[in-house]
Design an enzyme around this catalytic site. Structure first.
Site, PDB file in Angstrom:
ATOM      1  CB  SER A   1       1.156   6.029   6.030  1.00 30.46           C
ATOM      2  OG  SER A   1       0.456   5.824   5.486  1.00 30.46           O
TER       3      SER A   1
ATOM      4  CB  CYS B   1      -0.779   0.214   1.084  1.00 27.47           C
ATOM      5  SG  CYS B   1      -2.092   1.690   1.047  1.00 27.47           S
ATOM      6  CG  ASP B   2       1.790   3.456   3.582  1.00 27.38           C
ATOM      7  OD1 ASP B   2       1.983   3.059   4.812  1.00 27.38           O
ATOM      8  OD2 ASP B   2       0.907   4.136   3.111  1.00 27.38           O
ATOM      9  CB  VAL B   3       5.780   0.575  -1.216  1.00 27.92           C
ATOM     10  CG1 VAL B   3       6.245   0.101   0.396  1.00 27.92           C
ATOM     11  CG2 VAL B   3       5.136  -0.460  -1.255  1.00 27.92           C
ATOM     12  CB  VAL B   4       1.766   2.006  -5.041  1.00 28.47           C
ATOM     13  CG1 VAL B   4       2.928   1.040  -5.863  1.00 28.47           C
ATOM     14  CG2 VAL B   4       1.028   1.198  -3.796  1.00 28.47           C
TER      15      VAL B   4
END
Lengths: 106, 479
Positions: free
Chosen positions: B448, B407-410
């Site tokens: 996050s 999720c957060d990495v994209v």
């Protein structure tokens, strides 16, 4: 004192050399790097062994024994895990070759 | 002094071993060389010293070695971070014990302040890394909650413990008789141990890659200090190199999260909201989730094209027509146990003549490089793996991106919005691709807590539910 300073110099030199070499290691190998260096930090096992080079009292024996067990765990486990981890990295050609030889012997 | 030369030669072999870590195959030899170097170190001691009691030495070392060996053979890659943390802690414990004994022996002999100071530093760093590693390991093994813990006036407690350790160390430097030295030493270890706990408790599950690298450096430092205390060049050199390695990895992790180390240790205030909080048993499928996929797949606010109702059909269509595919795996993939399905789907797609690569974000997973070994364990062709900086320019030209458990990495909010916990963090530019298929457990934000605009883009298809099942369905449809 001179010996102490010399040892400190070896520390600094090793840090420098280590930096130059390790910054080049590809991200793909970061986990094996961490488990290998983890094993190397168990080098303190040598210190634990040296504790027993002189006469030890009971308390020192307990402390030294625990230190030895912990460090041995660290070293052996670390290198073994790293070896196993690295063996996972195969290309298809290598896997196919293995299966082929397994067929032959099996 | 030939003994010193032999020590340097052993260090040389170790260095060569590290140099060989430039590819998976040479690294295997490198690892063996490093192991050999340490073995020679042991041999050097056995050759020059007579140690007793031999029985105690053999039994304790043997037990430790056997335990390490057995665990190493059985651990799965998803548990590697916890295992590494545990071993790290053991190394820290060994260091502070060795340093403590050496310190108490200082009172007997007449050794200079340098030796005492080094021993005390070894004790402090060893104890800090022991407790810190155990705490980190507990989190990584999902035995402890992923939530960071904040004490009232946490910084004051930290300062207090550090001061206590400092004062007690000062006392130990000056102490004259063995008894007071031992008492003070015990106090130093307790204060340092408390410091380790206080430092690590504010670091939540999301920031584990940073913490574990930091602790890795810490044990190296502890070993180096021990080496200074006993005058061993081998300990000093090995410890220094490990310390440097851990520092480099810590820095890489911090940069990849766009956070500073002090910020990470102070706690980010992030509470995990996503599947990462679930224990490993996120795998059992919940049938009720896979059925109403049609209703869930449209994240709030998306207007689905009128003619395409079933997201699975749309996803299959996207993948079937794509000539280039980038797969983005995240830790959620590992939690769902979907590594093998992902790898096999990749091979399936590649076998039909498409270009398929895996895009790995530096902080994907729970430790640096974690995603790589997770995929390798699932028998990926490691030639398909690409690092973030190499693959980012390719997204705009890519027909399909498959996101699995990430999720957060994209999350484009990282580069589009200011003031969020992930603002400024480099991401994989999946949002630039022509089509995106997301196989995540749900549409909730990641660690996050920042909502992911990628989910709402018109070119994105959301397939929520157990990733293993989702991927199996896709594979069957694409066969």
């Amino acid at each position: 004192m001179a010996d102490f300073l010399l040892t400190a110099a070896v520390l600094a030199a090793s840090a420098g050399l280590g930096f130059a070499v390790i910054r080049r290691i590809p991200p793909m190998l970061h986990t094996p790097l961490m488990s290998m260096t983890n094993a190397v930090s168990g080098v303190v096992v040598l210190g634990a062994l040296l504790l027993f080079a002189v006469r030890t009292d009971r308390l020192e024996q307990v402390a030294g024994g625990i230190a030895l067990a912990a460090a041995a765990f660290n070293v052996v486990g670390g290198f073994a895990i790293t070896h196993r981890m690295l063996s996972f990295f195969r290309k298809p050609s290598e896997r196919a070759g293995e299966e082929h030889s397994e067929c032959r012997t099996g | 002094m030939p003994h010193r030369l032999i020590e340097l030669a052993i260090v040389g072999v170790l260095l060569l071993g590290i140099v060989l870590f430039r590819g998976p195959r040479p690294a295997r030899l490198g690892n063996l060389l490093a192991a050999m170097a340490l073995l020679c170190g042991v041999g050097l001691i056995l050759a020059r010293q007579s140690l007793s009691p031999a029985g105690l030495i053999l039994v304790t070392a043997g037990l430790g070695a056997a335990a390490g060996w057995v665990l190493a053979l059985r651990v799965t890659m998803i548990r590697i971070p916890a295992m590494v943390a545990l071993q790290n802690g053991m190394g820290g414990m060994a260091s502070f014990l060795v340093a403590s004994v050496e310190l108490t022996r200082c009172a007997v002999g007449a050794s200079g302040p340098g030796v005492r100071g080094a021993a005390l530093l070894g004790m402090v760093t060893g104890a800090v890394t022991l407790t810190g590693s155990l705490l980190a390991g507990g989190r990584l093994a999902n035995m402890l909650s992923q939530r960071p813990v904040y004490l009232p006036r946490h910084n004051l407690i930290l300062a207090g413990l550090a001061t206590a350790a400092l004062l007690l160390s000062g006392g130990a430097m000056a102490a004259g008789d063995p008894t007071s030295l031992r008492t003070l030493a015990a106090g130093v270890v307790l204060a340092a141990g408390g410091l380790g706990v206080a430092l690590a408790m504010r670091v939540g599950g999301a920031d584990m890659p940073v913490l574990i690298s930091f602790l890795n450096a810490g044990t190296g430092l502890a070993a180096a200090f021990c080496g200074l205390a006993i005058g061993s060049w081998l300990l000093v050199a090995c410890g220094a190199m490990v310390g440097v390695s851990g520092t480099i990895l810590t820095q890489i992790m911090c940069r990849a999260m766009n956070r500073r180390l002090t910020g990470v240790l102070a706690g980010s205030g992030l509470t995990p909201a996503g599947p990462s909080e679930a224990p490993e048993s996120a795998t059992p499928s919940r049938p009720s989730e896979t059925v109403p996929v049609q209703a869930e797949a449209a994240a709030p606010g998306t207007a689905l094209p009128a003619e395409v109702a079933d997201p699975y059909e749309r996803a299959v269509g996207i993948l079937r027509q794509a000539r280039s595919v980038i797969i983005v795996p995240g830790y959620g993939m590992a939690l769902a146990g979907a590594q093998e399905e992902t790898v096999q789907l990749a091979e399936q797609l590649a076998g039909a003549g498409r270009s398929v690569v895996f895009a790995i974000h530096p902080v994907a997973g729970r430790m640096p490089g974690h995603m790589h070994v997770l995929l390798a364990e699932a028998e990926v062709d490691y030639g398909m793996i690409r690092e973030m900086n190499d693959v980012n320019p390719l997204f705009a030209e890519t027909d399909a991106v498959l996101v699995v458990g990430a999720c957060d990495v994209v999350n484009p909010a990282a580069i589009q919005r200011e003031g969020t916990p992930i603002s400024g963090m480099p991401i994989l530019r999946a949002h630039e691709a022509r089509a995106v298929v997301v196989c995540n457990l749900d549409t909730r934000p990641g660690y996050s807590g920042v909502e992911n605009p990628l989910y709402r883009q018109p070119q994105t298809v959301m397939l929520t539910g157990d990733a293993r099942e989702t991927l199996a369905r896709l594979r069957a449809a694409l066969a």
